[in-house]
Design a protein around this motif. Structure first.
Motif, mmCIF file in Angstrom:
data_model
loop_
_atom_site.group_PDB
_atom_site.id
_atom_site.type_symbol
_atom_site.label_atom_id
_atom_site.label_comp_id
_atom_site.label_asym_id
_atom_site.label_seq_id
_atom_site.Cartn_x
_atom_site.Cartn_y
_atom_site.Cartn_z
ATOM 1 N N ILE A 131 10.692 45.079 46.183
ATOM 2 C CA ILE A 131 9.708 44.164 45.595
ATOM 3 C C ILE A 131 10.476 42.947 45.091
ATOM 4 O O ILE A 131 11.293 43.055 44.173
ATOM 5 N N ASN A 132 10.229 41.821 45.696
ATOM 6 C CA ASN A 132 10.989 40.596 45.408
ATOM 7 C C ASN A 132 10.128 39.613 44.620
ATOM 8 O O ASN A 132 9.264 38.927 45.177
ATOM 9 N N LEU A 133 10.374 39.528 43.312
ATOM 10 C CA LEU A 133 9.599 38.655 42.430
ATOM 11 C C LEU A 133 10.460 37.571 41.784
ATOM 12 O O LEU A 133 10.004 36.879 40.869
ATOM 13 N N ALA A 134 11.678 37.415 42.239
ATOM 14 C CA ALA A 134 12.613 36.485 41.600
ATOM 15 C C ALA A 134 12.191 35.041 41.835
ATOM 16 O O ALA A 134 11.702 34.683 42.909
ATOM 17 N N GLY A 135 12.392 34.211 40.814
ATOM 18 C CA GLY A 135 12.116 32.788 40.973
ATOM 19 C C GLY A 135 12.001 32.064 39.648
ATOM 20 O O GLY A 135 11.367 32.565 38.718
ATOM 21 N N GLU A 136 12.599 30.898 39.545
ATOM 22 C CA GLU A 136 12.470 30.026 38.383
ATOM 23 C C GLU A 136 10.993 29.660 38.201
ATOM 24 O O GLU A 136 10.300 29.335 39.171
ATOM 25 N N PRO A 137 10.453 29.732 36.968
ATOM 26 C CA PRO A 137 9.054 29.338 36.750
ATOM 27 C C PRO A 137 8.777 27.933 37.274
ATOM 28 O O PRO A 137 9.574 27.015 37.065
ATOM 29 N N ILE A 138 7.639 27.771 37.933
ATOM 30 C CA ILE A 138 7.300 26.482 38.530
ATOM 31 C C ILE A 138 6.501 25.608 37.573
ATOM 32 O O ILE A 138 6.439 24.388 37.716
ATOM 33 N N VAL A 139 5.887 26.243 36.553
ATOM 34 C CA VAL A 139 5.050 25.520 35.598
ATOM 35 C C VAL A 139 5.821 25.275 34.303
ATOM 36 O O VAL A 139 6.617 26.102 33.885
ATOM 37 N N GLY A 140 5.543 24.133 33.657
ATOM 38 C CA GLY A 140 6.075 23.917 32.314
ATOM 39 C C GLY A 140 7.102 22.817 32.194
ATOM 40 O O GLY A 140 7.354 22.313 31.097
ATOM 41 N N ILE A 146 12.868 52.078 44.481
ATOM 42 C CA ILE A 146 12.483 50.689 44.698
ATOM 43 C C ILE A 146 13.554 49.745 44.161
ATOM 44 O O ILE A 146 13.992 49.887 43.011
ATOM 45 N N LEU A 147 13.966 48.805 44.986
ATOM 46 C CA LEU A 147 14.801 47.697 44.523
ATOM 47 C C LEU A 147 13.855 46.578 44.119
ATOM 48 O O LEU A 147 12.998 46.169 44.911
ATOM 49 N N ILE A 148 13.985 46.081 42.887
ATOM 50 C CA ILE A 148 13.075 45.043 42.401
ATOM 51 C C ILE A 148 13.867 43.872 41.828
ATOM 52 O O ILE A 148 14.796 44.066 41.039
ATOM 53 N N THR A 149 13.523 42.671 42.259
ATOM 54 C CA THR A 149 14.097 41.454 41.693
ATOM 55 C C THR A 149 13.027 40.792 40.826
ATOM 56 O O THR A 149 11.831 41.007 41.030
ATOM 57 N N GLY A 150 13.465 39.981 39.866
ATOM 58 C CA GLY A 150 12.492 39.392 38.950
ATOM 59 C C GLY A 150 11.864 40.431 38.046
ATOM 60 O O GLY A 150 10.733 40.269 37.579
ATOM 61 N N ALA A 151 12.611 41.490 37.776
ATOM 62 C CA ALA A 151 12.052 42.637 37.057
ATOM 63 C C ALA A 151 11.715 42.330 35.609
ATOM 64 O O ALA A 151 10.850 42.987 35.027
ATOM 65 N N THR A 152 12.390 41.362 34.999
ATOM 66 C CA THR A 152 12.130 41.064 33.594
ATOM 67 C C THR A 152 11.029 40.029 33.418
ATOM 68 O O THR A 152 10.645 39.708 32.296
ATOM 69 N N GLY A 153 10.513 39.494 34.508
ATOM 70 C CA GLY A 153 9.400 38.554 34.432
ATOM 71 C C GLY A 153 8.111 39.264 34.070
ATOM 72 O O GLY A 153 8.052 40.496 33.978
ATOM 73 N N LEU A 154 7.063 38.502 33.858
ATOM 74 C CA LEU A 154 5.776 39.050 33.423
ATOM 75 C C LEU A 154 5.276 40.155 34.352
ATOM 76 O O LEU A 154 4.919 41.249 33.903
ATOM 77 N N ILE A 155 5.263 39.897 35.644
ATOM 78 C CA ILE A 155 4.724 40.869 36.596
ATOM 79 C C ILE A 155 5.675 42.047 36.747
ATOM 80 O O ILE A 155 5.257 43.208 36.708
ATOM 81 N N GLY A 156 6.963 41.773 36.896
ATOM 82 C CA GLY A 156 7.932 42.828 37.121
ATOM 83 C C GLY A 156 7.983 43.847 36.011
ATOM 84 O O GLY A 156 7.921 45.053 36.245
ATOM 85 N N ARG A 157 8.105 43.379 34.775
ATOM 86 C CA ARG A 157 8.226 44.330 33.663
ATOM 87 C C ARG A 157 6.943 45.109 33.431
ATOM 88 O O ARG A 157 6.988 46.291 33.070
ATOM 89 N N ASN A 158 5.793 44.479 33.662
ATOM 90 C CA ASN A 158 4.532 45.206 33.514
ATOM 91 C C ASN A 158 4.351 46.237 34.617
ATOM 92 O O ASN A 158 3.825 47.329 34.372
ATOM 93 N N PHE A 159 4.797 45.907 35.829
ATOM 94 C CA PHE A 159 4.704 46.870 36.924
ATOM 95 C C PHE A 159 5.558 48.092 36.627
ATOM 96 O O PHE A 159 5.117 49.240 36.809
ATOM 97 N N ILE A 160 6.785 47.878 36.169
ATOM 98 C CA ILE A 160 7.680 48.993 35.878
ATOM 99 C C ILE A 160 7.125 49.870 34.759
ATOM 100 O O ILE A 160 7.180 51.105 34.834
ATOM 101 N N ARG A 161 6.566 49.252 33.735
ATOM 102 C CA ARG A 161 5.997 50.034 32.628
ATOM 103 C C ARG A 161 4.810 50.868 33.081
ATOM 104 O O ARG A 161 4.650 52.013 32.669
#
Length: 298
Positions: free
Chosen positions: A62-71, A3-18
């Motif tokens: 799995i493409n999860l990359a993106g600057e947070p929209i909230v905050g 699997i190629l995954i972007t946004g892997a270090t974000g909340l969803i990405g890192r939890n999915f990998i673990r």
């Protein structure tokens, strides 16, 4: 499965990998040292999609990359950053699909329930998408870019709601105030919140990876939306605290400007695709989700 995954270090990405560590991951990260600490040594890292000439050899993307929209306030430059961080990566992935002689079978790409607008009630995946605000237009264009790969692969758009976790996202930001007894409803508290436990979010992505009959938009939310007032009450109860200090709408608008719409808008979204396909939620009610997350944190 590779699997190629972007946004892997974000909340969803890192939890999915673990959680699904059995897969072979190639993760895009512009900060490889930080990514290595978060993701472990078994994940292969690349710093740019330019390192790839095609996607041959991958089974899924799995493409999860993106600057947070909230905050942050949505200044013109912040809006551009939010959009570019999504569109540029997604378009590059589409181009890599086009350059592949044997493209991956599945392309799961991010989106959000913001596509339905800030006052959405009882909407599902086949409901008309007519909203014309920043978040809605952002998601519409994001999905349209990913959909360009539809002739080459199965495209799934993750229309994600509020992901509940103590490791990141909205709940983590709320906990300090609520632990001090300084939490409260946002605005009137009548706005609906469509949420999903991080474990169910990851499990649903894995479900979509393997269910070849599902294409297009999928609402990544639990089946039981709640009002902000109900959310506040249940969170305070779980923490054994009072929640009597509301955040007035005018104060949120003053602090966040247009971005306050994400906190004050109402979204009651139904996950019809997941439910129809037989996905089983582990945490279908907010009380069960918060009980798990808070007891885990404690």
């Amino acid at each position: 499965m590779k699997i190629l995954i972007t946004g892997a270090t974000g909340l969803i990405g890192r939890n999915f990998i673990r959680r699904f560590h059995q897969y072979h991951y190639v993760a895009l990260s512009r900060r490889p040292e930080a990514a290595r600490k978060l993701l472990g040594s078994s994940v292969e890292l690349i710093q740019s999609l330019d390192e790839l000439t095609n996607l041959d050899g991958f089974d899924a993307v799995i493409n999860l990359a993106g600057e947070p929209i909230v905050g942050k306030r949505w200044s013109r430059s912040q809006k551009r950053l939010i959009a570019d961080s999504r569109f540029t990566t997604t378009l590059k992935l589409v181009q890599l699909f086009e350059q592949s002689s044997q493209p991956p079978a599945t392309f799961i790409s991010g989106s959000a329930i913001g596509i339905y607008g800030i006052n959405a009630a009882g909407l599902h995946e086949t409901s008309p998408v007519t909203a014309d605000d920043f978040a809605a237009n952002l998601c519409k264009e994001w999905e349209q870019i990913a959909q360009q790969a539809a002739e080459l692969t199965r495209v799934v758009a993750l229309r994600t709601g509020i992901v509940l976790s103590t490791q990141g996202g909205a709940l983590q930001k709320m906990l300090p105030a609520f632990r001090l007894g300084a939490g409260g409803k946002l605005g009137s508290g009548e706005q609906m919140m469509s949420w999903i436990h991080i474990e169910d979010m990851c499990a649903a992505i894995n479900f979509l990876l393997h269910n070849e009959t599902i294409t297009g938009a999928v609402n990544m939310v639990a089946p039981n939306s709640v009002t902000n007032a109900q959310f506040t009450e249940l969170l305070a109860k779980e923490l054994h605290r009072l929640a009597i200090i509301p955040a007035p709408a005018f104060a949120l608008k003053l602090a966040l400007g247009e971005a306050a719409s994400l906190l004050l808008g109402s979204q009651k979204i139904e996950p019809r695709v997941l439910e129809s396909a037989g996905f089983e939620y582990r945490y279908a009610t907010l009380s069960s989700a918060l009980e798990n997350l808070i007891s885990e944190k404690e």
